[in-house]
Design a protein around this motif. Structure first.
Motif, PDB file in Angstrom:
ATOM      1  N   GLN A 122      42.079  43.014  36.076  1.00 32.15           N
ATOM      2  CA  GLN A 122      40.933  43.914  36.074  1.00 32.15           C
ATOM      3  C   GLN A 122      40.122  43.770  37.361  1.00 32.15           C
ATOM      4  O   GLN A 122      39.636  44.755  37.926  1.00 32.15           O
ATOM      5  N   ASN A 123      39.988  42.538  37.821  1.00 27.41           N
ATOM      6  CA  ASN A 123      39.249  42.291  39.050  1.00 27.41           C
ATOM      7  C   ASN A 123      39.930  42.966  40.235  1.00 27.41           C
ATOM      8  O   ASN A 123      39.277  43.532  41.121  1.00 27.41           O
ATOM      9  N   GLN A 124      41.253  42.924  40.230  1.00 30.29           N
ATOM     10  CA  GLN A 124      42.001  43.578  41.300  1.00 30.29           C
ATOM     11  C   GLN A 124      41.751  45.087  41.290  1.00 30.29           C
ATOM     12  O   GLN A 124      41.557  45.707  42.341  1.00 30.29           O
ATOM     13  N   ASN A 125      41.721  45.671  40.104  1.00 34.56           N
ATOM     14  CA  ASN A 125      41.485  47.116  39.991  1.00 34.56           C
ATOM     15  C   ASN A 125      40.090  47.508  40.460  1.00 34.56           C
ATOM     16  O   ASN A 125      39.878  48.602  40.984  1.00 34.56           O
ATOM     17  N   GLN A 126      39.137  46.585  40.289  1.00 36.97           N
ATOM     18  CA  GLN A 126      37.761  46.881  40.659  1.00 36.97           C
ATOM     19  C   GLN A 126      37.481  46.648  42.144  1.00 36.97           C
ATOM     20  O   GLN A 126      36.433  47.029  42.648  1.00 36.97           O
ATOM     21  N   LEU A 127      38.426  45.998  42.816  1.00 39.71           N
ATOM     22  CA  LEU A 127      38.208  45.656  44.227  1.00 39.71           C
ATOM     23  C   LEU A 127      39.083  46.493  45.152  1.00 39.71           C
ATOM     24  O   LEU A 127      39.637  46.001  46.125  1.00 39.71           O
ATOM     25  N   GLN A 128      39.233  47.733  44.819  1.00 40.07           N
ATOM     26  CA  GLN A 128      40.067  48.610  45.637  1.00 40.07           C
ATOM     27  C   GLN A 128      39.253  49.370  46.692  1.00 40.07           C
ATOM     28  O   GLN A 128      39.820  50.111  47.481  1.00 40.07           O
ATOM     29  N   GLU A 270      54.727  43.776  38.303  1.00 40.49           N
ATOM     30  CA  GLU A 270      53.470  44.136  38.970  1.00 40.49           C
ATOM     31  C   GLU A 270      52.268  43.517  38.246  1.00 40.49           C
ATOM     32  O   GLU A 270      51.182  43.429  38.809  1.00 40.49           O
ATOM     33  N   GLU A 271      52.473  43.085  37.009  1.00 42.67           N
ATOM     34  CA  GLU A 271      51.405  42.460  36.227  1.00 42.67           C
ATOM     35  C   GLU A 271      51.466  40.932  36.264  1.00 42.67           C
ATOM     36  O   GLU A 271      50.664  40.265  35.622  1.00 42.67           O
TER      37      GLU A 271
END
Length: 285
Positions: A122-128, A270-271
């Motif tokens: 989730q953190n990765q998705n929010q740091l795009q 990828e996960e």
């Protein structure tokens, strides 16, 4: 004793707080027998003396005995016989309890890993929005005891290293159970990231716990989560090396890969979430 002093199976069941089916089952196991079976219709009738066995049976079940053991215990007379039988039963119950505690610890550890991995994803998705998705950090890893380990050859086959047949056989031979993440230790992070590592040591927390086993942690380290296929993990190693040079940290040779989400949980690489840990030479103060 007259028939008026007997209880039908329905009345007997209601009086004892059990079902009619349970009374028939007890009878099939020869735990109890009806006082009278009608020759005309096969109805069963029980006297009070027989029904007084029901609370005893239910209590023995409450303390963890199966009906086979209950039958044997009811047949015994004398305190000495009961003492030895119950002592043996107590040891069986303790063994079952220990097995359940290990199962519970394993489930809890796995849940925590999934939560940790999901937070990373989730953190990765929010740091795009132009920010780096993988952050290097300096952390202290508390020493955790009772880790068993096994050194083996390494061929850069990640799946075989994580779902490890040699490890499974080793644990079975040692009569050990494990929980928590698989941790792979390499003697040299430089060899690992350049494809030259030829051996690794697998570590995992084991049961029954013992001070004779190894430990993990007790050091400062630079760490970074690698998210995605393990075949690209050297990119995250490079992030740590670059960060160490920028902040003037001296890295020790050994490194660890702590597998948070991997083949055990998902087929989508990828996960995958893997924490790379490289101890620094400025710790132990």
């Amino acid at each position: 004793m007259t028939e008026e002093q007997l209880f039908s199976i329905g009345n007997a069941a209601n009086l004892c707080g059990v079902s009619s089916k349970a009374l028939r089952y007890y009878e099939s196991l020869e735990l109890i027998q009806p006082k009278l079976v009608s020759k005309e219709n096969g109805y069963r009738y029980y006297d009070k003396e027989t029904l007084l066995l029901i609370p005893i049976i239910k209590y023995y079940q409450q303390v963890g005995l199966d009906l086979k053991h209950v039958k044997k215990l009811i047949s015994l007379t004398g305190c000495n016989n009961h003492y030895h039988f119950l002592t043996a039963s107590r040891e069986e119950i303790k063994a079952k309890r220990d097995e359940l505690l290990i199962s519970l610890a394993s489930v809890d550890d796995w849940l925590q890993l999934i939560i940790e991995g999901e937070m990373c994803l989730q953190n990765q998705n929010q740091l795009q929005a132009g920010l780096p998705s993988q952050v290097v950090s300096l952390k202290y890893y508390c020493e955790e005891k009772s880790y068993c380990q096994l050194e083996q050859l390494y061929r850069y086959n990640y799946k075989e290293s994580i779902i490890n047949l040699e490890w499974t056989k080793y644990l079975k031979n040692k009569q050990l159970e494990v929980s928590g993440p698989v941790i792979l230790k390499y003697d040299s992070y430089q060899e690992k990231m350049t494809g030259q590592a030829r051996s690794l040591t697998i570590l995992q927390h084991c049961f029954p716990e013992s001070p004779e086993f190894s430990s993990f942690g007790g050091f400062m380290a630079l760490s970074c989560y690698h998210i995605g296929p393990l075949e690209k993990i050297e990119e995250t190693y490079q992030k740590i090396v670059d960060y160490a040079e920028l902040c003037q940290y001296t890295l020790k040779s050994e490194c660890y890969e702590r597998h948070v989400i991997d083949y055990w949980v998902t087929k989508n690489d990828e996960e995958f979430v893997t924490e790379i840990i490289i101890p620094t030479a400025t710790d132990d103060k």
